[in-house]
Write a protein that holds these residues in place. Sequence first.
Motif, PDB file in Angstrom:
ATOM      1  N   UNK A  91     -43.138 -56.232   6.898  1.00  0.00           N
ATOM      2  CA  UNK A  91     -42.496 -56.790   8.097  1.00  0.00           C
ATOM      3  C   UNK A  91     -41.058 -56.302   8.132  1.00  0.00           C
ATOM      4  N   UNK A  92     -40.543 -56.053   9.328  1.00  0.00           N
ATOM      5  CA  UNK A  92     -39.119 -55.779   9.518  1.00  0.00           C
ATOM      6  C   UNK A  92     -38.512 -56.978  10.220  1.00  0.00           C
ATOM      7  N   UNK A  93     -37.468 -57.560   9.612  1.00  0.00           N
ATOM      8  CA  UNK A  93     -36.883 -58.800  10.107  1.00  0.00           C
ATOM      9  C   UNK A  93     -37.675 -59.966   9.575  1.00  0.00           C
ATOM     10  N   UNK A  94     -37.190 -61.175   9.631  1.00  0.00           N
ATOM     11  CA  UNK A  94     -35.902 -61.623  10.147  1.00  0.00           C
ATOM     12  C   UNK A  94     -34.763 -61.383   9.166  1.00  0.00           C
ATOM     13  N   UNK A  95     -33.596 -61.856   9.530  1.00  0.00           N
ATOM     14  CA  UNK A  95     -32.420 -61.640   8.710  1.00  0.00           C
ATOM     15  C   UNK A  95     -32.463 -62.486   7.431  1.00  0.00           C
ATOM     16  N   UNK A  96     -31.632 -62.105   6.487  1.00  0.00           N
ATOM     17  CA  UNK A  96     -31.608 -62.790   5.190  1.00  0.00           C
ATOM     18  C   UNK A  96     -31.065 -64.202   5.305  1.00  0.00           C
ATOM     19  N   UNK A  97     -31.809 -65.134   4.720  1.00  0.00           N
ATOM     20  CA  UNK A  97     -31.374 -66.509   4.527  1.00  0.00           C
ATOM     21  C   UNK A  97     -31.863 -66.943   3.145  1.00  0.00           C
ATOM     22  N   UNK A  98     -31.070 -67.720   2.411  1.00  0.00           N
ATOM     23  CA  UNK A  98     -31.468 -68.065   1.044  1.00  0.00           C
ATOM     24  C   UNK A  98     -32.859 -68.684   0.951  1.00  0.00           C
ATOM     25  N   UNK A 156     -32.955 -53.662   2.831  1.00  0.00           N
ATOM     26  CA  UNK A 156     -32.653 -53.026   4.103  1.00  0.00           C
ATOM     27  C   UNK A 156     -33.433 -51.735   4.293  1.00  0.00           C
ATOM     28  N   UNK A 157     -33.740 -51.429   5.529  1.00  0.00           N
ATOM     29  CA  UNK A 157     -34.550 -50.242   5.833  1.00  0.00           C
ATOM     30  C   UNK A 157     -33.704 -49.024   6.206  1.00  0.00           C
ATOM     31  N   UNK A 158     -32.406 -49.197   6.336  1.00  0.00           N
ATOM     32  CA  UNK A 158     -31.526 -48.101   6.718  1.00  0.00           C
ATOM     33  C   UNK A 158     -30.702 -47.631   5.521  1.00  0.00           C
ATOM     34  N   UNK A 159     -30.043 -46.468   5.629  1.00  0.00           N
ATOM     35  CA  UNK A 159     -29.259 -45.965   4.493  1.00  0.00           C
ATOM     36  C   UNK A 159     -28.278 -47.009   3.972  1.00  0.00           C
ATOM     37  N   UNK A 160     -28.103 -47.023   2.652  1.00  0.00           N
ATOM     38  CA  UNK A 160     -27.223 -47.960   1.957  1.00  0.00           C
ATOM     39  C   UNK A 160     -27.665 -49.405   2.131  1.00  0.00           C
ATOM     40  N   UNK A 161     -28.944 -49.625   2.440  1.00  0.00           N
ATOM     41  CA  UNK A 161     -29.474 -50.972   2.544  1.00  0.00           C
ATOM     42  C   UNK A 161     -29.116 -51.712   3.813  1.00  0.00           C
ATOM     43  N   UNK A 162     -28.644 -50.987   4.812  1.00  0.00           N
ATOM     44  CA  UNK A 162     -28.232 -51.656   6.053  1.00  0.00           C
ATOM     45  C   UNK A 162     -29.451 -52.170   6.813  1.00  0.00           C
ATOM     46  N   UNK A 163     -29.220 -53.210   7.668  1.00  0.00           N
ATOM     47  CA  UNK A 163     -30.346 -53.771   8.411  1.00  0.00           C
ATOM     48  C   UNK A 163     -30.867 -52.791   9.461  1.00  0.00           C
ATOM     49  N   UNK A 164     -32.084 -53.082   9.937  1.00  0.00           N
ATOM     50  CA  UNK A 164     -32.829 -54.334   9.773  1.00  0.00           C
ATOM     51  C   UNK A 164     -33.443 -54.468   8.379  1.00  0.00           C
ATOM     52  N   UNK A 165     -33.659 -55.721   7.987  1.00  0.00           N
ATOM     53  CA  UNK A 165     -34.196 -56.029   6.677  1.00  0.00           C
ATOM     54  C   UNK A 165     -35.702 -55.800   6.662  1.00  0.00           C
ATOM     55  N   UNK A 166     -36.184 -55.106   5.628  1.00  0.00           N
ATOM     56  CA  UNK A 166     -37.612 -54.982   5.401  1.00  0.00           C
ATOM     57  C   UNK A 166     -38.064 -55.945   4.332  1.00  0.00           C
ATOM     58  N   UNK A 167     -39.296 -56.435   4.467  1.00  0.00           N
ATOM     59  CA  UNK A 167     -39.900 -57.330   3.474  1.00  0.00           C
ATOM     60  C   UNK A 167     -41.036 -56.570   2.826  1.00  0.00           C
ATOM     61  N   UNK A 168     -40.891 -56.304   1.533  1.00  0.00           N
ATOM     62  CA  UNK A 168     -41.688 -55.311   0.813  1.00  0.00           C
ATOM     63  C   UNK A 168     -42.649 -55.962  -0.171  1.00  0.00           C
ATOM     64  N   UNK A 169     -43.776 -55.298  -0.345  1.00  0.00           N
ATOM     65  CA  UNK A 169     -44.757 -55.682  -1.374  1.00  0.00           C
ATOM     66  C   UNK A 169     -45.425 -54.406  -1.874  1.00  0.00           C
ATOM     67  N   UNK A 170     -44.832 -53.743  -2.880  1.00  0.00           N
ATOM     68  CA  UNK A 170     -45.392 -52.471  -3.362  1.00  0.00           C
ATOM     69  C   UNK A 170     -46.816 -52.630  -3.893  1.00  0.00           C
ATOM     70  N   UNK A 171     -47.587 -51.595  -3.704  1.00  0.00           N
ATOM     71  CA  UNK A 171     -48.938 -51.535  -4.269  1.00  0.00           C
ATOM     72  C   UNK A 171     -49.180 -50.116  -4.765  1.00  0.00           C
ATOM     73  N   UNK A 172     -49.168 -49.911  -6.108  1.00  0.00           N
ATOM     74  CA  UNK A 172     -49.122 -50.921  -7.175  1.00  0.00           C
ATOM     75  C   UNK A 172     -47.720 -51.488  -7.369  1.00  0.00           C
ATOM     76  N   UNK A 173     -47.662 -52.565  -8.169  1.00  0.00           N
ATOM     77  CA  UNK A 173     -46.413 -53.277  -8.432  1.00  0.00           C
ATOM     78  C   UNK A 173     -45.981 -53.011  -9.859  1.00  0.00           C
ATOM     79  N   UNK A 174     -44.700 -52.751 -10.054  1.00  0.00           N
ATOM     80  CA  UNK A 174     -44.169 -52.554 -11.392  1.00  0.00           C
ATOM     81  C   UNK A 174     -43.893 -53.879 -12.072  1.00  0.00           C
ATOM     82  N   UNK A 175     -44.353 -54.035 -13.304  1.00  0.00           N
ATOM     83  CA  UNK A 175     -44.149 -55.272 -14.051  1.00  0.00           C
ATOM     84  C   UNK A 175     -43.851 -54.951 -15.508  1.00  0.00           C
TER      85      UNK A 175
END
Length: 232
Positions: free
Chosen positions: A21-28, A43-62
Amino acid sequence: MPLYRAMLHGQFVPDEAELLVIGPELQPDLVFAAYRNGLFPMGTQPDGKPPIGWWSPNPRGVLLPGELRVSRSLRRSAGRLHATVDQDFDAVVRGCADPDRSGRWITARVHEVYAELHRRGQAHSVEVWRDDELVGGLYGIGIGGLFAGESMFHRVTDASKVALMHLVERFFAGGDERRLIDVQWLTPHLGSLGCAAIARTEYLRRLGTALSLPEADWGQRRARGDTPTPPR
């Protein structure tokens, strides 16, 4: 708050999808809830700038209990440095956000949100010192038996690895194999330290178990504004 539930528990997520998902903005509160459901913000833009992406890698590093690889040279480095926990969270985030680092993504808003989570006791830092100088560290979110690592940095050789060593010693104390350190994406560097990649479905299964476990012993946090005193 249906955002994160729809993303992972609606069972409509293709295996190859990582940016869900892209958005919504960060809230604790939203950030904390996202970790509980297997996502993290970036963030989805260079240097982590918004809009914010919500990520779930597959596979996941643990990193799982008993899997950290510690070389003799790393043990020597650990003998020359000292580690603390939650003694200077803001300085660790600033170190991770250094604008001279390649691939930086930590913005002022990210710092603000995670600092609030730290004040709530939900985000933690490991600091690594050489005498009185902060030379490395890491920070992330702690929920029960999950530590979700966000970023680490070093200013002298092996300092970030020493931070990880200290995290593992503290977070996996007691030997409960159900505990879990999330490192998001597996990189060659993390792989050399013993991290592994697991399928998203396996990560979510382990996450559900980890969330039911007691909180780690993070020790006594210093009062805000106190001067951190690294061990001698």
